[in-house]
Scaffold this motif. Structure first.
Motif, short mmCIF file in Angstrom:
data_model
loop_
_atom_site.label_atom_id
_atom_site.label_comp_id
_atom_site.label_asym_id
_atom_site.label_seq_id
_atom_site.Cartn_x
_atom_site.Cartn_y
_atom_site.Cartn_z
N PRO A 184 6.87 20.09 1.74
CA PRO A 184 7.17 19.76 0.56
C PRO A 184 6.46 18.52 0.03
O PRO A 184 6.52 18.16 -1.37
CB PRO A 184 8.66 19.52 0.43
CG PRO A 184 8.94 19.00 1.66
CD PRO A 184 7.85 19.66 2.72
N GLY A 185 5.77 17.93 1.04
CA GLY A 185 5.07 16.74 0.39
C GLY A 185 5.69 15.52 0.37
O GLY A 185 6.88 15.53 0.41
N THR A 186 5.29 14.25 0.65
CA THR A 186 5.81 12.93 1.09
C THR A 186 5.07 11.96 0.42
O THR A 186 3.99 12.14 0.29
CB THR A 186 5.98 12.64 2.55
OG1 THR A 186 6.66 13.97 3.19
CG2 THR A 186 6.93 11.60 2.86
N ILE A 187 5.60 11.02 0.04
CA ILE A 187 4.92 9.69 -0.42
C ILE A 187 5.69 8.34 0.42
O ILE A 187 6.93 8.26 0.54
CB ILE A 187 5.10 9.41 -2.04
CG1 ILE A 187 4.71 10.41 -2.71
CG2 ILE A 187 4.66 7.99 -2.39
CD1 ILE A 187 4.89 10.47 -4.26
N ALA A 192 1.70 9.99 -9.58
CA ALA A 192 0.89 9.30 -10.29
C ALA A 192 1.15 7.97 -10.66
O ALA A 192 0.12 7.19 -10.77
CB ALA A 192 0.99 10.17 -11.69
N LEU A 193 2.40 7.66 -10.56
CA LEU A 193 2.72 6.06 -10.78
C LEU A 193 1.89 5.50 -9.22
O LEU A 193 1.47 4.20 -9.68
CB LEU A 193 4.05 5.83 -10.61
CG LEU A 193 4.95 6.15 -12.06
CD1 LEU A 193 6.40 6.06 -11.71
CD2 LEU A 193 4.61 5.15 -12.94
N SER A 212 6.73 13.94 -5.91
CA SER A 212 7.19 14.42 -7.09
C SER A 212 5.69 14.12 -7.71
O SER A 212 5.05 12.97 -7.47
CB SER A 212 8.41 13.85 -7.66
OG SER A 212 8.03 12.55 -8.12
N GLU A 213 5.22 14.90 -8.67
CA GLU A 213 3.92 14.66 -9.33
C GLU A 213 4.17 13.31 -10.32
O GLU A 213 3.22 12.60 -10.33
CB GLU A 213 3.61 15.94 -10.31
CG GLU A 213 3.13 16.99 -9.50
CD GLU A 213 2.45 18.10 -10.43
OE1 GLU A 213 2.35 17.87 -11.64
OE2 GLU A 213 2.56 19.11 -10.04
N TRP A 232 0.92 -1.18 0.24
CA TRP A 232 0.02 -0.19 0.06
C TRP A 232 1.10 1.37 -0.03
O TRP A 232 2.22 1.22 0.29
CB TRP A 232 -0.93 -0.13 1.28
CG TRP A 232 -2.13 0.88 0.92
CD1 TRP A 232 -2.37 2.07 1.62
CD2 TRP A 232 -2.94 0.72 0.12
NE1 TRP A 232 -3.34 2.67 1.15
CE2 TRP A 232 -3.81 1.93 0.08
CE3 TRP A 232 -3.50 -0.17 -0.93
CZ2 TRP A 232 -5.03 2.12 -0.52
CZ3 TRP A 232 -4.51 0.23 -1.66
CH2 TRP A 232 -5.35 1.23 -1.73
N ALA A 233 0.28 2.34 -0.12
CA ALA A 233 0.86 3.66 -0.24
C ALA A 233 0.14 4.65 0.24
O ALA A 233 -1.08 4.66 0.32
CB ALA A 233 1.41 3.81 -1.74
N GLN A 234 0.90 5.90 0.52
CA GLN A 234 0.29 6.99 1.19
C GLN A 234 0.94 8.29 0.42
O GLN A 234 2.00 8.31 0.46
CB GLN A 234 0.46 7.07 2.59
CG GLN A 234 -0.22 8.43 3.33
CD GLN A 234 -1.69 8.59 3.35
OE1 GLN A 234 -2.39 7.73 3.58
NE2 GLN A 234 -2.10 9.91 3.25
N VAL A 235 -0.10 9.17 -0.21
CA VAL A 235 0.74 10.07 -0.77
C VAL A 235 0.02 11.33 -0.06
O VAL A 235 -1.19 11.88 -0.16
CB VAL A 235 0.01 10.20 -2.53
CG1 VAL A 235 0.55 11.64 -2.95
CG2 VAL A 235 0.43 8.93 -3.17
#
Length: 190
Positions: free
Chosen positions: A84-87, A117-118, A112-113, A71-74
């Motif tokens: 700055p955002g984190t994935i 998206a990936l 990163s955008e 799983w992932a969290q954006v």
């Protein structure tokens, strides 16, 4: 996580210096030696508590070459707070024969955008019940340490990185997600 590790390293260095000071300078008054001993014991408990904080935190190192994505969290960038955002990826490394290696681990990657998206597409496939694997292609030419330092400085705007902050630097364009391949099983001998 690296800030916690640095704090614990400084704490251990303090304990060693304190122990050496007490051993080498035994002419200190009894009250001072007792106070240093109490501080050392308190530091041991604080260190033990700090180690508990490390467990479960995501790794800030690059993900393995092959892995299964669970799983992932954006977390998108926030202009108001300056985040700055984190994935975050929850993954498990796969060996050459696509068998899992070790335990699942959370990884923290800069936003990163393109990567977002990936990851979102991979999450949609996981939600449909698909097993998803990721692969990071090897870089074709390796940069020298000097070139990497210059590149990092130009990306971070000079020396704006704080102590304890680590920058994961690999080409996210080389990261691909797809259906998880079945493990390679040996042929049956008759």
């Amino acid at each position: 996580m690296t800030q916690t590790i640095l704090t614990l390293a400084v704490a251990y260095a303090f304990v060693v210096a304190l122990a050496l000071l007490v051993l080498l300078q035994s002419r200190f008054p009894l009250i001072l030696r007792a106070g240093l001993t109490v501080m050392t014991v308190a530091l041991i408990f604080l260190t033990y508590r700090g180690i508990g904080e490390i467990r479960g935190l995501p790794s800030d190192s690059a993900p393995p070459e092959r892995f299964r994505l669970y799983w992932a969290q954006v977390d998108e960038p926030d202009k108001v707070s300056g985040d700055p955002g984190t994935i975050f990826l929850w993954i498990r490394e796969l060996d050459e024969e696509h068998y899992p290696v070790g335990q699942p681990r959370a990884h923290k990657l800069p936003y990163s955008e393109e990567l977002a998206a990936l990851v979102m597409e991979a999450q949609r496939e996981i939600a449909k019940g698909e097993d998803i694997a990721g692969e990071v292609e090897d870089a074709e030419d390796e940069d020298t340490a000097e070139e990497l330092a210059q590149e990092t400085q130009s990306e971070t705007g000079g020396n704006s990185a704080r102590i304890g902050q680590r920058v994961v630097d690999f080409d996210f364009g080389a990261l691909e997600f797809g259906p998880a391949p079945a493990p390679v099983t040996p042929d049956k001998a008759e």
